[in-house]
Design a protein around this motif. Structure first.
Motif, short mmCIF file in Angstrom:
data_model
loop_
_atom_site.label_atom_id
_atom_site.label_comp_id
_atom_site.label_asym_id
_atom_site.label_seq_id
_atom_site.Cartn_x
_atom_site.Cartn_y
_atom_site.Cartn_z
N GLY A 13 43.60 28.55 20.54
CA GLY A 13 43.37 29.86 19.91
C GLY A 13 44.52 30.40 19.09
N ILE A 14 44.84 31.67 19.32
CA ILE A 14 45.83 32.37 18.49
C ILE A 14 47.23 31.75 18.67
N GLY A 15 47.58 31.38 19.91
CA GLY A 15 48.90 30.79 20.17
C GLY A 15 49.07 29.48 19.43
N SER A 40 51.80 26.38 28.17
CA SER A 40 50.47 26.81 28.65
C SER A 40 50.15 25.92 29.85
N ARG A 41 48.95 26.05 30.44
CA ARG A 41 48.67 25.27 31.66
C ARG A 41 48.22 23.85 31.36
N THR A 42 47.59 23.60 30.20
CA THR A 42 46.91 22.31 29.99
C THR A 42 47.78 21.35 29.18
N GLN A 43 48.29 20.32 29.88
CA GLN A 43 49.21 19.36 29.25
C GLN A 43 48.62 18.72 27.99
N MET A 65 52.84 25.02 32.33
CA MET A 65 53.24 26.04 33.30
C MET A 65 52.15 27.09 33.45
N ASP A 66 52.22 27.83 34.56
CA ASP A 66 51.27 28.91 34.81
C ASP A 66 52.03 30.23 34.81
N ILE A 67 51.73 31.07 33.83
CA ILE A 67 52.51 32.31 33.67
C ILE A 67 52.24 33.32 34.79
N ASN A 92 54.79 36.43 23.35
CA ASN A 92 54.01 36.66 24.57
C ASN A 92 52.54 36.65 24.20
N ASN A 93 51.94 35.47 24.23
CA ASN A 93 50.55 35.35 23.78
C ASN A 93 49.59 34.97 24.90
N ALA A 94 50.05 34.19 25.90
CA ALA A 94 49.13 33.73 26.96
C ALA A 94 48.39 34.92 27.56
N ILE A 157 38.55 45.65 33.04
CA ILE A 157 39.78 45.06 33.57
C ILE A 157 40.67 44.57 32.42
N TYR A 158 40.05 43.94 31.42
CA TYR A 158 40.83 43.44 30.27
C TYR A 158 41.58 44.60 29.61
N SER A 159 40.88 45.72 29.39
CA SER A 159 41.54 46.87 28.77
C SER A 159 42.65 47.43 29.65
N ALA A 190 38.46 41.35 17.21
CA ALA A 190 37.81 40.09 17.61
C ALA A 190 38.22 38.91 16.73
N VAL A 191 38.82 37.89 17.39
CA VAL A 191 39.23 36.66 16.72
C VAL A 191 38.45 35.51 17.36
N TYR A 192 37.87 34.65 16.55
CA TYR A 192 37.06 33.55 17.08
C TYR A 192 37.98 32.49 17.71
N THR A 193 38.02 32.44 19.05
CA THR A 193 38.86 31.47 19.79
C THR A 193 38.10 31.04 21.05
N PRO A 194 38.62 30.03 21.77
CA PRO A 194 37.96 29.60 23.01
C PRO A 194 37.79 30.73 24.04
N MET A 195 38.59 31.80 23.94
CA MET A 195 38.45 32.90 24.90
C MET A 195 37.04 33.48 24.91
N TRP A 196 36.35 33.42 23.77
CA TRP A 196 35.03 34.03 23.65
C TRP A 196 33.91 33.12 24.17
N GLY A 197 34.22 31.83 24.42
CA GLY A 197 33.15 30.90 24.80
C GLY A 197 32.16 30.76 23.65
N1 NAP Z 1 40.46 36.24 20.68
C1 NAP Z 1 40.45 37.55 20.53
O1 NAP Z 1 39.46 38.15 20.05
C2 NAP Z 1 41.66 38.36 20.90
C3 NAP Z 1 41.75 39.67 20.40
C4 NAP Z 1 42.85 40.43 20.73
C5 NAP Z 1 43.85 39.92 21.52
N2 NAP Z 1 43.75 38.64 22.01
C6 NAP Z 1 44.84 38.16 22.86
O2 NAP Z 1 45.44 37.05 22.23
C7 NAP Z 1 45.97 36.18 23.23
C8 NAP Z 1 45.45 34.77 22.97
O3 NAP Z 1 44.03 34.82 23.09
P1 NAP Z 1 43.07 33.68 22.52
O4 NAP Z 1 41.88 34.35 22.04
O5 NAP Z 1 43.83 32.77 21.65
O6 NAP Z 1 42.69 32.98 23.91
P2 NAP Z 1 42.41 31.44 24.26
O7 NAP Z 1 41.81 30.76 23.10
O8 NAP Z 1 41.67 31.46 25.56
O9 NAP Z 1 43.87 30.86 24.49
C9 NAP Z 1 44.68 31.40 25.51
C10 NAP Z 1 45.90 30.55 25.70
O10 NAP Z 1 46.64 31.07 26.83
C11 NAP Z 1 46.84 30.04 27.79
N3 NAP Z 1 46.86 30.60 29.14
C12 NAP Z 1 45.86 31.29 29.76
N4 NAP Z 1 46.22 31.59 31.02
C13 NAP Z 1 47.46 31.08 31.19
C14 NAP Z 1 48.36 31.05 32.28
N5 NAP Z 1 48.07 31.60 33.47
N6 NAP Z 1 49.56 30.42 32.13
C15 NAP Z 1 49.88 29.85 30.95
N7 NAP Z 1 49.07 29.84 29.89
C16 NAP Z 1 47.87 30.45 30.00
C17 NAP Z 1 45.65 29.09 27.56
O11 NAP Z 1 45.88 27.76 27.95
P3 NAP Z 1 45.52 27.16 29.38
O12 NAP Z 1 44.18 27.67 29.75
O13 NAP Z 1 45.65 25.70 29.17
O14 NAP Z 1 46.61 27.70 30.24
C18 NAP Z 1 45.53 29.12 26.04
O15 NAP Z 1 46.46 28.21 25.47
C19 NAP Z 1 45.57 36.75 24.58
O16 NAP Z 1 46.62 37.50 25.12
C20 NAP Z 1 44.40 37.66 24.22
O17 NAP Z 1 44.24 38.70 25.15
C21 NAP Z 1 42.68 37.85 21.71
#
Ligand code: NAP
Length: 243
Positions: A13-15, A40-43, A65-67, A92-94, A157-159, A190-197
Motif C-alpha cells: 500500500g502507501i508505505g 513490516s511483518r511479512t518477509q 517486525m511487529d510494531i 510512521n505508516n504501519a 475504533i479506527y477513528s 480513501a486510497v486504494y490499497t490492500p487495507m480495503w480488501g
Molecule cells: N488506504 C487508505 O484509504 C488510508 C487512508 C488514510 C490513512 N491510511 C493509513 O495509511 C497507513 C497505510 O495504510 P495502507 O492503506 O497502505 O494499508 P495496507 O495496504 O494494509 O498496508 C499496511 C502496511 O502496514 C504493515 N503492518 C500492519 N500491521 C503491522 C504491524 N503490527 N507491524 C508491522 N507492520 C504492520 C502491513 O504489512 P504486514 O501486514 O506484512 O505487517 C503493510 O505493509 C495506515 O496507517 C493507514 O491507517 C490509509
C-alpha cells in the motif's frame, strides 16, 4: 553522508509507494544520498520491495517486525543504530483498520487496532525522537488519516486510533520545534490499497492511488531543512467515501 530513512509498513500500500519514491529520489543520477530501512511483518513483501528499490539504485535493509510488540521495536531501532549510527527520517505508516458497524466491533478489534496504531506508533516515535533530538536534526512523518478529524459510520475504533495519533503528532511537535526536527502529519482520505480488501469497481474509480500520496511526502522531505511541511491533506476530488 547517506540519510537513513526508516519506513514502517513498507511492504504494501502507501508505505510501499513511499519506499519506491524515496528509492527513485535516491537512485541513479540523483543527488539524494539515502539508505532505506524497510519494516513490516511479512518477509516476502519486504524482499519484493527491497529488490524493486535496489533496481532504482537505492540501498536497503529489511526488518520483519511487529510494531505492536515493544521488543520488536527495540530490536528495529537498536539494529539500525548498530548498522548506521543514526536515523534521519521516520515514516510512521504501519497501521490497521477493522471497519464494521458499532455493534459488531469486538474487544479483540479494539486491542489489535490500538496496539498497532497507537502503542506501536508511540513507542517507535519515542525511541527515534530521542536520536533526532540528540542530533538536533530529523524528520518524522505520521500517516494518520482524515479519520483523525472526521468520524465515519464503520470506523469507530479506527477513528479512535487515528484521533490518538493526531494527539501524538501535536505533542511531538511541541518538542520537535526546540531541536530542529520536522514533523509532518499526512492525512489521506480513501486510497486504494490492500487495507480495503475487495472494493467494487465503481468505488475504486473514485479512490486515490498510493503513488498520489507518496510523491508529495518525498518532496516534503527534500525541501531545505529550514522548512517544515506541517500537514498534507489528500482527498478524492469527489469528496470522502462515507462508509
Ligand atoms: N488506504 C487508505 O484509504 C488510508 C487512508 C488514510 C490513512 N491510511 C493509513 O495509511 C497507513 C497505510 O495504510 P495502507 O492503506 O497502505 O494499508 P495496507 O495496504 O494494509 O498496508 C499496511 C502496511 O502496514 C504493515 N503492518 C500492519 N500491521 C503491522 C504491524 N503490527 N507491524 C508491522 N507492520 C504492520 C502491513 O504489512 P504486514 O501486514 O506484512 O505487517 C503493510 O505493509 C495506515 O496507517 C493507514 O491507517 C490509509
Amino acid at each position: 553522508m547517506k540519510k537513513i530513512i526508516m519506513i514502517t509498513g513498507a511492504g504494501k500500500g502507501i508505505g510501499r509507494a513511499i519506499a519506491l519514491d524515496f528509492a527513485k529520489a535516491a537512485g541513479h543520477g540523483n543527488n539524494v544520498e539515502a539508505h532505506l530501512v524497510l519494516a513490516s511483518r511479512t518477509q516476502s513483501d519486504l524482499e519484493s520491495i527491497a529488490s524493486e528499490c535496489k533496481s532504482y539504485g537505492a540501498s536497503t535493509d529489511i526488518f520483519p517486525m511487529d510494531i505492536s510488540d515493544s521488543a520488536s521495536i527495540s530490536r528495529l531501532v537498536a539494529e539500525t543504530l548498530r548498522l548506521h549510527g543514526t536515523i534521519d527520517c521516520l515514516v510512521n505508516n504501519a497501521g490497521v483498520g477493522r471497519f464494521k458497524p458499532l455493534s459488531e466491533l469486538t474487544e479483540e478489534d479494539l486491542d489489535y487496532t490500538m496496539a498497532t496504531n497507537v502503542k506501536g506508533t508511540f513507542l517507535l516515535t519515542q525511541k527515534v525522537f530521542a536520536v533526532m533530538e540528540a542530533n538536533r536534526s530529523g524528520h518524522i512523518f505520521f500517516i494518520t488519516s482524515i479519520a483523525a478529524e472526521t468520524a465515519f459510520p464503520s470506523s469507530a475504533i479506527y477513528s479512535m486510533s487515528k484521533f490518538a495519533q493526531k494527539g501524538l503528532v501535536e505533542a511531538v511537535r511541541l518538542y520537535a520545534k526546540g531541536c530542529n526536527v520536522r514533523v509532518t502529519n499526512v492525512m489521506p482520505g480513501a486510497v486504494y490499497t490492500p487495507m480495503w480488501g475487495e472494493v467494487p469497481e465503481t468505488m475504486k474509480a473514485v479512490m486515490m492511488m498510493a503513488e498520489d500520496i507518496s510523491g508529495p511526502i518525498v518532496n516534503a522531505y527534500l525541501l531545505p531543512e529550514r522548512t517544515s511541511v506541517e500537514e498534507l491533506v489528500f482527498r478524492p476530488v469527489s469528496g470522502d467515501i462515507n462508509e
